[in-house]
Design an enzyme around this catalytic site. Structure first.
Site, PDB file in Angstrom:
ATOM      1  N   ASP A 263      76.444  66.241  47.521  1.00 24.28           N
ATOM      2  CA  ASP A 263      77.152  65.747  46.337  1.00 24.28           C
ATOM      3  C   ASP A 263      77.775  66.962  45.650  1.00 24.28           C
ATOM      4  OD1 ASP A 263      78.267  64.177  44.407  1.00 24.28           O
ATOM      5  OD2 ASP A 263      76.434  63.154  43.829  1.00 24.28           O
TER       6      ASP A 263
HETATM    7  C1  BGC Z   1      79.127  61.926  42.156  1.00 29.14           C
HETATM    8  C2  BGC Z   1      79.444  61.282  43.487  1.00 29.14           C
HETATM    9  C3  BGC Z   1      80.911  61.374  43.772  1.00 29.14           C
HETATM   10  C4  BGC Z   1      81.312  62.836  43.749  1.00 29.14           C
HETATM   11  C5  BGC Z   1      82.760  63.082  44.110  1.00 29.14           C
HETATM   12  C6  BGC Z   1      79.717  63.313  42.035  1.00 29.14           C
HETATM   13  O1  BGC Z   1      79.602  63.819  40.750  1.00 29.14           O
HETATM   14  O2  BGC Z   1      77.738  61.959  41.968  1.00 29.14           O
HETATM   15  O3  BGC Z   1      79.023  59.935  43.486  1.00 29.14           O
HETATM   16  O4  BGC Z   1      81.215  60.763  44.998  1.00 29.14           O
HETATM   17  O5  BGC Z   1      81.064  63.351  42.447  1.00 29.14           O
HETATM   18  O6  BGC Z   1      83.628  62.678  43.135  1.00 29.14           O
END
Ligand code: BGC
Length: 740
Positions: A263
């Site tokens: 993530d």
């Molecule tokens: C979130 C994810 C997301 C990623 C990309 C993160 O902060 O937890 O769910 O896919 O950002 O935008």
């Protein structure tokens, strides 16, 4: 490209080139013609490193991405195309109800179709991978991201995980108008302590395996090409650096051979989590866990090569990751057509495809939940005179922000507001509309998703809105009041301790109610709220979540009874925040609360144990009765199954759709078992007066759980089966599982 060609390509790449594939950056590195130096400096990456990047996130648009792909490939030593990824969560240009609302439809098929449309729209905009579905099980509505989940039940979540993956990917995500799905956030991200974002997760192993893990596994079995790690610790180890979880469980036990992405900056956060001393150690830990892509940090890019040269990280780890990434690119067909479906016509289309909008409109009644109705709804459109005496009040009458915090690519101007839909309703005399207040209080500022959201109105303006609303309410026979959390009060980074409608909106409710008791509330939110006061005073409450582009049309279709509300709660609505987490699938306690006066039992002295509205609950404009629950056998042997049937009758005067739910209780087990668990359901359409017999199969596998030795088995003994319209279903029959 054949597997052999792909292998040859891999062998021909330098170590730096290979590590480049593991880097994911945002599009601002590739702004304009060449590479942008600002972001490079900020992230301490060299031009050479950026030129070797493997993927980009959050940049969309066919024209833009085609041009980025072109210039990137030209300068890449092996002309390897970039992967483009984005968060397409509940729609792209056409926005659908948020996932928690989709869960309430009790219709994985509906979610599958929404995913198919989202895939088409985003594929045409140049996207190859969507960071969806989020299949995290949720029980704590204080957590802002419950909006992205399909709710509190493992079985329901599992069905949705599978359906969404199939909807995005079809049979093969390399085909036209399909995108690769990404199951997230592995694992147990939905259980942060206290509901506080990015917090630790403390779960028993049994609860993890029985309740939290199944939905991820369903999505993976459905063929999802990607999995995302989660930010949280699990068993005190941050998931992004957890080799046992990622290699042992995900890859070895479950056989996942797709791409594992961290993530956002989660590899770097291993340092903050205090399990890595420095960046190099963070790189080592994530790499050991088999995390293939480093989302937006320089950790892999700046440290892996040295670690490989010093023989701390075997080059085979890097090769395995690159092989998986190249395989994904190959499955998408990018080596032959690096743009895939990117279609510039879609960029400039004046309107989204009409069929997509129609589907979005028709989906809304399936997802909204009628929580209360004292003979108030629906309004009768034909009685045009009467309708002119219904006032439509509230900040959500004109609000365009009704798509949920994770809708990033739509044009709010294309959203149908309630006021717009009302104006289209063809009423002979127009119904009056007033704002009453804004979604945020005067002067209130929220850290929004992309930029801060501010209400710059003054107290005086607010007082005027209120005065006008109260005047209108006084003059009218009935009031429809559209209230709710602001769009940005849920979603990532939006944990709340007071899960109520904002206080200034409650003031509007109270003042309107004081002059006119005939009030129905339409409630917008990204989470179950504490609706005690509203529920006690309003004549009707319709929970609409964030319904998306067609919000106004879909809700008015329900309000005027053109169709009926058929959503049922996929997550319990707590009585108050002190009860949280409250969910139906709890365990038996040794001191169950009973009706008798007894201090020493499992209960609160100031609130009931039951939620305000339980899982599976929801009213319709008609009523249903259940009878004749029958089992095909009273005893089964291991591996055998039995059939359950129940008769459900529409006992009202209108057609409707009922979600017939089947729950199971394992009466005794070697470990405490849930008081009941959902094992099957069917959404059935019934005309007024119509009866249908609904049948379900209970298989041997449905009886299994993790026993005292953590073996997944079914234990002989008595089982109770309950059928009905929500998780309190009382019609019961029992059977016995024999030992042989
Ligand atoms: C979130 C994810 C997301 C990623 C990309 C993160 O902060 O937890 O769910 O896919 O950002 O935008």
């Amino acid at each position: 490209m054949t597997e052999q060609q792909l292998e040859n390509l891999l062998q021909d790449m330098s170590l730096e080139e290979k590590i480049g594939q593991l880097l994911q950056l945002t599009g601002d590195f590739f702004a304009g013609e060449g590479l942008a130096t600002g972001p490079m400096e900020q992230m301490q990456l060299s031009e050479e490193q950026v030129k070797l990047t493997g993927s980009i996130l959050s940049t969309v648009g066919a024209k833009r991405l085609r041009s980025v792909q072109d210039s990137f490939q030209k300068s890449h030593p092996h002309h390897i195309p970039l992967l483009f990824m984005a968060d397409v969560i509940n729609g792209y240009r056409t926005v659908f109800p948020i996932p928690i609302a989709q869960g309430c439809a009790f219709s994985p098929e509906l979610a599958k179709e929404m995913a198919r449309i989202s895939a088409k729209e985003s594929a045409r905009a140049g996207i190859h991978v969507t960071f969806s579905p989020m299949v995290d099980l949720v029980r704590d509505p204080r957590w802002g991201r419950v909006l992205e989940s399909t709710g509190e039940d493992p079985y329901l979540n599992g069905l949705y995980a599978k359906a969404m993956v199939e909807g995005y990917q079809g049979k093969d995500f390399g085909e036209q108008d399909r995108v690769c799905a990404c199951i997230k956030h592995f694992a147990a991200y939905g259980a942060p302590t206290g509901g506080r974002e990015y917090n630790q997760v403390e779960l028993s192993e049994r609860s993890l395996y029985e309740e939290y893990l199944p939905a991820y596994q369903e999505g993976i079995q459905a063929g999802a090409g990607m999995v995302m790690t989660s930010f949280n610790t699990l068993g005190r180890i941050p998931c992004t650096g957890n080799a046992e979880l990622m290699q042992g469980l995900l890859r070895e036990k479950w056989g996942f051979d797709g791409v594992l992405i961290s993530d956002w900056a989660a590899i770097r956060e291993l340092i903050e989590h205090s399990i890595a001393e420095d960046e190099a150690q963070a790189a080592y830990l994530a790499s050991k866990a088999g995390v293939d892509i480093d989302m937006v940090t320089n950790i892999y890019s700046n440290h892996l090569a040295k670690l490989v040269r010093e023989k701390q990280v075997p080059e085979a780890w890097v090769d395995a990751s690159v092989r998986r990434i190249l395989t994904l690119k190959n499955k998408l067909g990018l080596f032959e057509n690096p743009y895939k479906d990117a279609d510039e016509v879609y960029d400039t289309m004046d309107e989204p495809e009409p069929a997509h909008r129609t589907f979005a409109r028709e989906a809304i009644p399936e997802t909204v939940v009628l929580l209360k109705n004292d003979d108030f709804l629906p309004l009768n459109k034909k009685k045009t005179k009467a309708c002119s005496q219904v006032a439509f009040i509230g900040p959500y009458m004109e609000e365009q922000g009704v798509c949920g915090a994770w809708s990033l690519f739509y044009d709010p101007e294309e959203n149908i507001t309630l006021a717009k839909a009302l104006a289209e309703c063809d009423l002979e005399i127009a119904a009056p509309v007033a704002k009453g207040c804004s979604t945020l209080a005067p002067g209130q500022r929220l850290l929004g998703f992309q930029k801060p959201v501010v209400n710059e109105e003054t107290m005086e303006q607010q007082a005027k809105y209120l005065e006008e609303a109260v005047r209108l309410a006084k003059e009218s026979q009935k009031v429809i009041l559209a209230l709710g959390e602001c769009n940005q009060m849920s979603g990532e980074g939006a944990a709340r301790t007071e899960i109520t409608i904002p206080e200034h909106q409650m003031e509007l409710f109270r003042q309107v109610h004081a002059v006119n008791e005939n009030v129905a509330v339409i409630c917008f939110s990204g989470r179950p709220l504490d609706l005690r006061e509203i529920s006690a005073k309003a004549k009707a409450v319709l929970q609409v979540w964030f319904p998306g582009s067609e919000a106004g049309h879909g809700i008015m279709d329900v309000i005027f009874g053109d169709t009926s509300p058929s959503g049922r709660l996929a997550m319990s609505f707590p009585y108050n925040v002190g009860q949280v987490p409250v969910y139906y699938r709890e365990l038996h306690t040794g001191r169950r609360a009973t009706a008798q006066e007894n201090r020493f039992c499992s209960r609160y002295i100031d609130a009931p144990n039951e939620p305000l509205y339980c899982f599976g609950y929801g009213l319709d404009y008609t009523t249903y009765a259940y009878e004749q629950l029958q089992l095909s056998k009273q005893q089964i042997k291991p591996q055998e199954e039995l059939t359950v049937s129940v008769k459900v009758t529409n006992t009202g005067t209108r057609a409707g759709k009922e979600v017939v739910q089947l729950y199971l209780r394992d009466v005794t087990g070697s470990v405490a078992r849930p008081v009941r668990q959902l094992v099957a359901f069917e959404k059935v359409a019934l005309k007024a007066g119509e009866t249908k017999q609904v049948s379900f199969t209970i298989t041997y596998d449905m009886l299994k759980f993790y026993d005292s030795k953590m073996q997944y088995v079914a234990e002989p003994g008595k089982f109770e089966v309950y059928a009905g319209g929500d998780s309190r279903a009382s019609l019961m029959e029992a059977f016995t599982l024999l030992s042989k």
